[in-house]
Every structure is written in structure tokens, then in C-alpha cells.
Motif scaffolding. Sequence first.
Motif, mmCIF file in Angstrom:
data_model
loop_
_atom_site.group_PDB
_atom_site.id
_atom_site.type_symbol
_atom_site.label_atom_id
_atom_site.label_comp_id
_atom_site.label_asym_id
_atom_site.label_seq_id
_atom_site.Cartn_x
_atom_site.Cartn_y
_atom_site.Cartn_z
ATOM 1 N N LYS A 234 0.803 -1.220 0.000
ATOM 2 C CA LYS A 234 0.000 0.000 0.000
ATOM 3 C C LYS A 234 0.837 1.273 0.000
ATOM 4 O O LYS A 234 0.281 2.368 -0.044
ATOM 5 N N ALA A 235 2.149 1.126 0.098
ATOM 6 C CA ALA A 235 3.008 2.313 0.158
ATOM 7 C C ALA A 235 2.806 3.163 -1.089
ATOM 8 O O ALA A 235 2.617 2.644 -2.192
ATOM 9 N N ARG A 236 2.827 4.477 -0.885
ATOM 10 C CA ARG A 236 2.623 5.386 -2.010
ATOM 11 C C ARG A 236 3.825 5.332 -2.958
ATOM 12 O O ARG A 236 4.969 5.245 -2.525
ATOM 13 N N THR A 237 3.551 5.363 -4.247
ATOM 14 C CA THR A 237 4.624 5.425 -5.238
ATOM 15 C C THR A 237 4.178 6.369 -6.352
ATOM 16 O O THR A 237 3.165 7.049 -6.223
ATOM 17 N N ASP A 238 4.938 6.367 -7.440
ATOM 18 C CA ASP A 238 4.506 7.132 -8.610
ATOM 19 C C ASP A 238 4.408 6.145 -9.768
ATOM 20 O O ASP A 238 4.792 4.987 -9.626
ATOM 21 N N PRO A 239 3.889 6.581 -10.923
ATOM 22 C CA PRO A 239 3.625 5.603 -11.990
ATOM 23 C C PRO A 239 4.870 5.157 -12.768
ATOM 24 O O PRO A 239 4.788 4.206 -13.543
ATOM 25 N N GLU A 254 8.886 9.369 -2.804
ATOM 26 C CA GLU A 254 8.400 8.047 -2.367
ATOM 27 C C GLU A 254 9.277 6.938 -2.949
ATOM 28 O O GLU A 254 9.647 5.988 -2.254
ATOM 29 N N ALA A 255 9.605 7.085 -4.228
ATOM 30 C CA ALA A 255 10.487 6.093 -4.855
ATOM 31 C C ALA A 255 11.848 6.103 -4.168
ATOM 32 O O ALA A 255 12.410 5.039 -3.842
ATOM 33 N N ALA A 256 12.360 7.302 -3.915
ATOM 34 C CA ALA A 256 13.678 7.421 -3.267
ATOM 35 C C ALA A 256 13.653 6.735 -1.899
ATOM 36 O O ALA A 256 14.607 6.042 -1.517
ATOM 37 N N ASN A 257 12.560 6.923 -1.173
ATOM 38 C CA ASN A 257 12.466 6.336 0.164
ATOM 39 C C ASN A 257 12.488 4.809 0.106
ATOM 40 O O ASN A 257 13.241 4.157 0.828
ATOM 41 N N LEU A 258 11.697 4.232 -0.791
ATOM 42 C CA LEU A 258 11.648 2.767 -0.864
ATOM 43 C C LEU A 258 12.998 2.199 -1.297
ATOM 44 O O LEU A 258 13.453 1.183 -0.773
ATOM 45 N N VAL A 259 13.643 2.879 -2.235
ATOM 46 C CA VAL A 259 14.959 2.397 -2.685
ATOM 47 C C VAL A 259 15.968 2.511 -1.544
ATOM 48 O O VAL A 259 16.773 1.601 -1.315
ATOM 49 N N GLN A 280 12.796 -1.313 -13.747
ATOM 50 C CA GLN A 280 11.690 -2.171 -13.283
ATOM 51 C C GLN A 280 10.538 -1.338 -12.724
ATOM 52 O O GLN A 280 10.738 -0.257 -12.189
ATOM 53 N N GLN A 281 9.345 -1.909 -12.829
ATOM 54 C CA GLN A 281 8.163 -1.274 -12.243
ATOM 55 C C GLN A 281 8.074 -1.604 -10.743
ATOM 56 O O GLN A 281 8.682 -2.574 -10.276
ATOM 57 N N PHE A 282 7.259 -0.826 -10.035
ATOM 58 C CA PHE A 282 7.044 -1.112 -8.610
ATOM 59 C C PHE A 282 6.387 -2.465 -8.405
ATOM 60 O O PHE A 282 6.528 -3.076 -7.350
ATOM 61 N N SER A 283 5.671 -2.940 -9.441
ATOM 62 C CA SER A 283 5.052 -4.264 -9.308
ATOM 63 C C SER A 283 6.120 -5.356 -9.175
ATOM 64 O O SER A 283 5.836 -6.450 -8.689
ATOM 65 N N VAL A 284 7.324 -5.053 -9.581
ATOM 66 C CA VAL A 284 8.441 -5.995 -9.388
ATOM 67 C C VAL A 284 9.229 -5.647 -8.132
ATOM 68 O O VAL A 284 9.606 -6.521 -7.338
ATOM 69 N N PHE A 285 9.466 -4.346 -7.956
ATOM 70 C CA PHE A 285 10.325 -3.919 -6.852
ATOM 71 C C PHE A 285 9.666 -4.122 -5.483
ATOM 72 O O PHE A 285 10.325 -4.541 -4.527
ATOM 73 N N LYS A 286 8.370 -3.821 -5.395
ATOM 74 C CA LYS A 286 7.719 -3.928 -4.079
ATOM 75 C C LYS A 286 7.753 -5.359 -3.514
ATOM 76 O O LYS A 286 8.082 -5.527 -2.335
ATOM 77 N N PRO A 287 7.435 -6.376 -4.314
ATOM 78 C CA PRO A 287 7.537 -7.735 -3.756
ATOM 79 C C PRO A 287 8.960 -8.083 -3.305
ATOM 80 O O PRO A 287 9.147 -8.767 -2.288
ATOM 81 N N ALA A 288 9.961 -7.556 -4.034
ATOM 82 C CA ALA A 288 11.346 -7.812 -3.615
ATOM 83 C C ALA A 288 11.615 -7.135 -2.270
ATOM 84 O O ALA A 288 12.285 -7.698 -1.388
ATOM 85 N N LEU A 289 11.065 -5.927 -2.124
ATOM 86 C CA LEU A 289 11.240 -5.213 -0.857
ATOM 87 C C LEU A 289 10.514 -5.929 0.281
ATOM 88 O O LEU A 289 11.027 -6.019 1.399
#
Length: 346
Positions: A234-239, A254-259, A280-289
Motif C-alpha cells: 500500500k506504500a505510495r509510489t509514482d507511476p 516516495e520512490a527514493a524512500n523505498l529504494v 523495473q516497475q514497482f510491481s516488481v520492486f515492491k515484492p522484492a522489498l
Amino acid sequence: MTEQTQRVFSGVQPTGNLHLGNYLGAIKRFVEMQDSYECIYCVVDMHAITVWQDPQELSRNTREVTAAYIAAGIKPDEHIIFNQSQVPQHAELAWIFNCVARMGWLNRMTQFKDKAGKNAENSSVGLYAYPNLMAADILAYRATHVPVGEDQKQHLELARDIAQKFNNDFSKSIKQAGFKDGFFPQPEPLILGEATRVMSLKDGSKKMSKSDPSDLSRLNLLDDAETIARKVKKARTDPDALPSEPKGLDGRPEAANLVSIYAALSDQTTADVLNEYGGQQFSVFKPALVDLAVEKLGPMGAEMKRLMDDKTYIDGVLAKGGEQARAIAEPIMDNVKRIVGFIRAK
Ligand code: TRP
């Protein structure tokens, strides 16, 4: 200064809801310092009560921070872990520092202004004098190095000013007591580097905070795997896709924070992470995180819970640490009293 042990002192307030920001911004760094310094890690319960705390919660939260220290890897047999109120020298030295520090110095403290806001008249005197107590925490051990986050830098500068003014005000007496180059050292800040400012998962411009009304804004150290997964999803991201270089994160908080969370949890730089996930899209990065966060925080949270259930052990660690801390602070405080001119029984 005459020859001095390189000694680290730092503290965390037991105000509840320890989260990823407390871990990456402070506790993880404390762990890393154990190999190079003699370390004293304090649970600053006396700081906590500068705003009202429910007594039962305060005890619980004190054990929570202690459990987090140990679960994160601080070794209570090699270093000192204790709660502040078990060592009376903190309060004693803080009083002396109340008389060394100037009103004008404290009036400049931005954290007081932020915390007290328009309500300064109704704040506790303790909240105002808090930086003097923090200086006393450090200098009661003549600590030389203090790992702190960016937000505590001003308080540490104040501690340096207090140390210097004490050394000047009492220079004659300090020499008479046999200290050639001043009594207190100038404690050095160890400002914590990359990814130590963890931001809210809901707003990349706000710090992750225990007082944010939305629990989705933070990863608590006691969250289970399912909760971690839900919050990251649910974390906020951008497209946009992730950039392949750190510069591409500019203007994308938001992207900077997650990275940067990923980087800190995996002990890499953001550049390393973007090397792997750039494009990569967040749909790939978020599950890795999620996988990484669950792998790192899951076992730590479980160990914290186990320790928190073992009050006898936790309270024993704090008692033993308190005793060791007193053994260092007592002779220092005795010298302070002699330097100031207080008469003491022999
Ligand atoms: N003021 C610090 C904070 O709120 C906690 C703290 C109290 C501290 N005493 C300290 C940190 C001494 C470093 C050294 O985060």
C-alpha cells in the motif's frame, strides 16, 4: 584532553511503537559500532517523561527498546545497556548543566519549538531543559562519540558548548584537580549516513514517525510478515519505472524512500540497488522489498517478542548495565563536585 578511551554513548526514548526509522536510523548503527568502541546504550526513560507517559506503558516501552537493542545484535555482555533512571548521575549532572547553559542557547533549540509549538506556556520545564539532560547523559561518561540522527545535531552542538563553558568557567579548579587540558571532552557527532532518514510510506516528504495517525505510514519492528507485506504493497509510489541511477530519484520522494530502505536493509548503496532494479516497475520492486523486509525484520521482531516476555532477563540486563554505568559515572561525578566546590564526605 588527556588520553581518553574512545567511548560511544547514545540513547533511544521509550515512547512506544519502535519502527523501521528507529532501527535503520539508530539501532542498526549502534550495532555496527560495537567492534570499534566501548559502547554505552541507554534507554532514556527520563527524557520520555518530558511529555506525560502512562506509567505501565513507560515500563513496557522501556523493555521494548531494551529488547530491540538485544534482538538487533547489541551484546549486553560486551557493552552496557541500561535505563537512564537507574543511574542518578544523569540527573545530578543535568542540574549542574542547567546552571552552565544559558537561556539564550536553549531558546534557539528548534526541536523544542517544533514540539511545544504554540503551546510553549503549557509545556513541561523538563521539555525545555531536555537538551541539558542529553548533554549530561553523554558527559557523565565523558563519551567521545555520539551516533545521532540529523535531528539531534543541534542538541549535540549544545552539549559541546556546555562542555566547553564548563571547562572555561572552572578552568582553575579543573587544573587544581589534576586535569591539564580541561575536564570534559568535546563529544563528536557520528551523523548517520545513507538511508538513515526513513520517510513515511504514505508521504515521502515526512519522516516515518510513531505519532503518525496512520499505522500504514510505518513498518513497526513488531509487525508480522503479513502486516509488512500489506504496508509495503500500500506504500505510495509514482507511476514511473525505477531509474537506473540515483539522480533519477530527484523529485520522486516516495520512490527514493523505498529504494533507500531497500539499500539500508541489504547493506548496499542506492546505486547498487538501482543497478539491479533500474527500469523495473514497482510491481516488481515492491515484492522484492517485502521479501527483504520480512527476511530482516521478521526474525528480529520475533526475538523482540520473546525477550519482552522474559521480564526477568530484560530487567536483569538493565540492572547489570546500570551497575556498570554507575561504576563509570560515579568517579566522574565525584570529580565534577570537587571541581564545582561542593563539600563531600570522604
Ligand atoms: N534526544 C535523543 C532523541 O530523542 C535521545 C537521547 C537522549 C540521546 N540522550 C541522548 C541521543 C544522548 C544521544 C546521546 O532521539
